[in-house]
Scaffold this motif. Structure first.
Motif, PDB file in Angstrom:
ATOM      1  N   LYS A  34       0.802  -1.224   0.000  1.00  0.00           N
ATOM      2  CA  LYS A  34       0.000   0.000   0.000  1.00  0.00           C
ATOM      3  C   LYS A  34       0.833   1.272   0.000  1.00  0.00           C
ATOM      4  N   THR A  35       2.026   1.245   0.620  1.00  0.00           N
ATOM      5  CA  THR A  35       2.773   2.499   0.817  1.00  0.00           C
ATOM      6  C   THR A  35       4.088   2.583   0.064  1.00  0.00           C
ATOM      7  N   GLN A  36       4.702   1.449  -0.278  1.00  0.00           N
ATOM      8  CA  GLN A  36       6.034   1.488  -0.888  1.00  0.00           C
ATOM      9  C   GLN A  36       6.055   1.072  -2.354  1.00  0.00           C
ATOM     10  N   ASP A  37       5.198   0.171  -2.737  1.00  0.00           N
ATOM     11  CA  ASP A  37       5.177  -0.299  -4.118  1.00  0.00           C
ATOM     12  C   ASP A  37       4.293   0.613  -4.964  1.00  0.00           C
ATOM     13  N   SER A  38       4.885   1.244  -5.968  1.00  0.00           N
ATOM     14  CA  SER A  38       4.131   2.207  -6.779  1.00  0.00           C
ATOM     15  C   SER A  38       3.000   1.539  -7.553  1.00  0.00           C
ATOM     16  N   ASP A  39       3.153   0.255  -7.851  1.00  0.00           N
ATOM     17  CA  ASP A  39       2.114  -0.473  -8.598  1.00  0.00           C
ATOM     18  C   ASP A  39       1.089  -1.128  -7.675  1.00  0.00           C
ATOM     19  N   HIS A  40       1.337  -1.071  -6.355  1.00  0.00           N
ATOM     20  CA  HIS A  40       0.449  -1.701  -5.376  1.00  0.00           C
ATOM     21  C   HIS A  40       0.204  -3.174  -5.733  1.00  0.00           C
ATOM     22  N   ASN A  41       1.285  -3.849  -6.064  1.00  0.00           N
ATOM     23  CA  ASN A  41       1.206  -5.243  -6.478  1.00  0.00           C
ATOM     24  C   ASN A  41       0.876  -6.134  -5.277  1.00  0.00           C
ATOM     25  N   ALA A  42      -0.233  -6.856  -5.361  1.00  0.00           N
ATOM     26  CA  ALA A  42      -0.689  -7.702  -4.256  1.00  0.00           C
ATOM     27  C   ALA A  42       0.274  -8.860  -3.970  1.00  0.00           C
ATOM     28  N   TYR A  43       1.220  -9.098  -4.852  1.00  0.00           N
ATOM     29  CA  TYR A  43       2.194 -10.175  -4.643  1.00  0.00           C
ATOM     30  C   TYR A  43       2.913 -10.014  -3.306  1.00  0.00           C
ATOM     31  N   PHE A  44       3.247  -8.785  -2.932  1.00  0.00           N
ATOM     32  CA  PHE A  44       4.054  -8.555  -1.732  1.00  0.00           C
ATOM     33  C   PHE A  44       3.291  -8.891  -0.448  1.00  0.00           C
ATOM     34  N   LYS A  45       1.976  -8.950  -0.511  1.00  0.00           N
ATOM     35  CA  LYS A  45       1.202  -9.261   0.689  1.00  0.00           C
ATOM     36  C   LYS A  45       1.515 -10.658   1.231  1.00  0.00           C
TER      37      LYS A  45
END
Length: 316
Positions: A34-45
């Motif tokens: 939500k705060t660091q990835d500019s693409d808001h890629n759900a992969y990082f969750k």
């Protein structure tokens, strides 16, 4: 103890025991998405979160610029090397980077943690995603260590606003060559055309500002009304008087024609200056009888041959 690393350790101790969800979800991966990835890629969750936890801890401690914020351990290690904050010596508070194959190659790094204590060749650490699912304490030997990142050695870059710039030197405004302390002129190269144009524009603005200020000061000093009350010529100018022996009509004409040179500020300012000079000259004649005498004397000098007044009035 690394001073910045200590702050990260304090945050890590407060969160010991945090465990990812069954599907791999963590609050740290969610925060990164939500705060660091500019693409808001759900992969990082649901991605491996050892380094994302350190990024979150750095923000919580307010040391992002010195600890770095990364989701990839290889990039994080290279960042420390770039900032001359990388080494092989274990220090409490340092970030420790591992390659499970023991290659010692930065590009092969698999995992990262925080050094809490050093006991000989044994490291006591706090690691996120330890054993693949938990934030916990671990004991490690040095065989798998690639290197250490020391956040306390990362120099904070001072922010300088883009619009700020050093004040222009006097030489840049006046066009004069700079001088040394001994008074000798320092030779300089040819001034670019753009700088010459800029100097001219600045000089014009400065001169215009000074002239405007001078004009305003002169206007402020000008009296709003004449210092002497004088009745208009006519009713009380009926009896001509004799002219003094030592004065002639030519003397009056010469005096009347005289003009004081004034700076060309404006036509209105020139008129006001001339009026002030006139009233200043007759200021001593404050008694009405004396003023009438000199006024009648001037009127007589301007009489036409037919005995009537000339068209130009003597006094207002």
């Amino acid at each position: 103890m690394d001073p910045i690393g200590k702050k990260l350790l304090d945050i890590a101790k407060d969160n010991l025991g945090y465990t990812e969800k069954g599907d791999g979800y963590t609050k740290f991966g969610d925060w990164w998405t939500k705060t660091q990835d500019s693409d808001h890629n759900a992969y990082f969750k649901t991605a491996p979160w050892c380094d994302m936890f350190l990024a979150w801890a750095a923000e919580e401690a307010g040391v992002e610029e010195q600890a770095g914020q990364f989701a990839a351990t290889v990039d994080h290690a290279k960042w420390f090397k770039k900032h001359d904050a990388w080494g092989k010596e274990p220090v409490p508070g340092a970030l420790v980077f591992y390659d499970w194959n023991g290659s010692g190659d930065v590009d092969q790094i698999d995992h990262v943690g925080l050094v809490e204590k050093v006991d000989g060749k044994t490291l006591h650490t706090i690691e996120a995603n330890a054993d693949g699912y938990k934030l916990m304490r671990k004991k490690r030997d040095m065989d798998s260590v690639v290197g250490f990142g020391y956040p306390g050695k990362v120099k904070q870059e001072k922010y300088t606003p883009k619009h700020s710039a050093p004040a222009p030197k006097v030489e840049s405004l006046t066009g004069a060559a700079p001088k040394s302390q001994t008074g000798e002129t320092i030779p300089t190269g040819e001034v670019p055309a753009q700088e010459v144009l800029l100097t001219g524009v600045l000089a014009f603005v400065l001169c215009g500002t000074v002239a405007l200020a001078a004009g305003r000061a002169a206007a402020a000093k000008a009296p709003t009304a004449s210092p002497i009350r004088v009745r208009k010529r006519g009713k009380h100018h009926r009896v001509p008087v004799e002219m003094p022996v030592d004065l002639t009509p030519a003397d009056f004409d010469a005096a009347d024609a005289g003009t004081t040179v004034m700076p060309v500020l404006s036509l209105a300012a020139a008129h006001e200056a001339e009026d002030r000079e006139f009233w200043g000259r007759i200021a001593p004649l404050k008694e009405d009888d004396e003023l009438a005498f000199w006024d009648d004397l001037h009127a007589e000098s301007t009489l036409t041959g037919a005995g009537e007044y000339a068209s130009t009035p003597s006094f207002r």
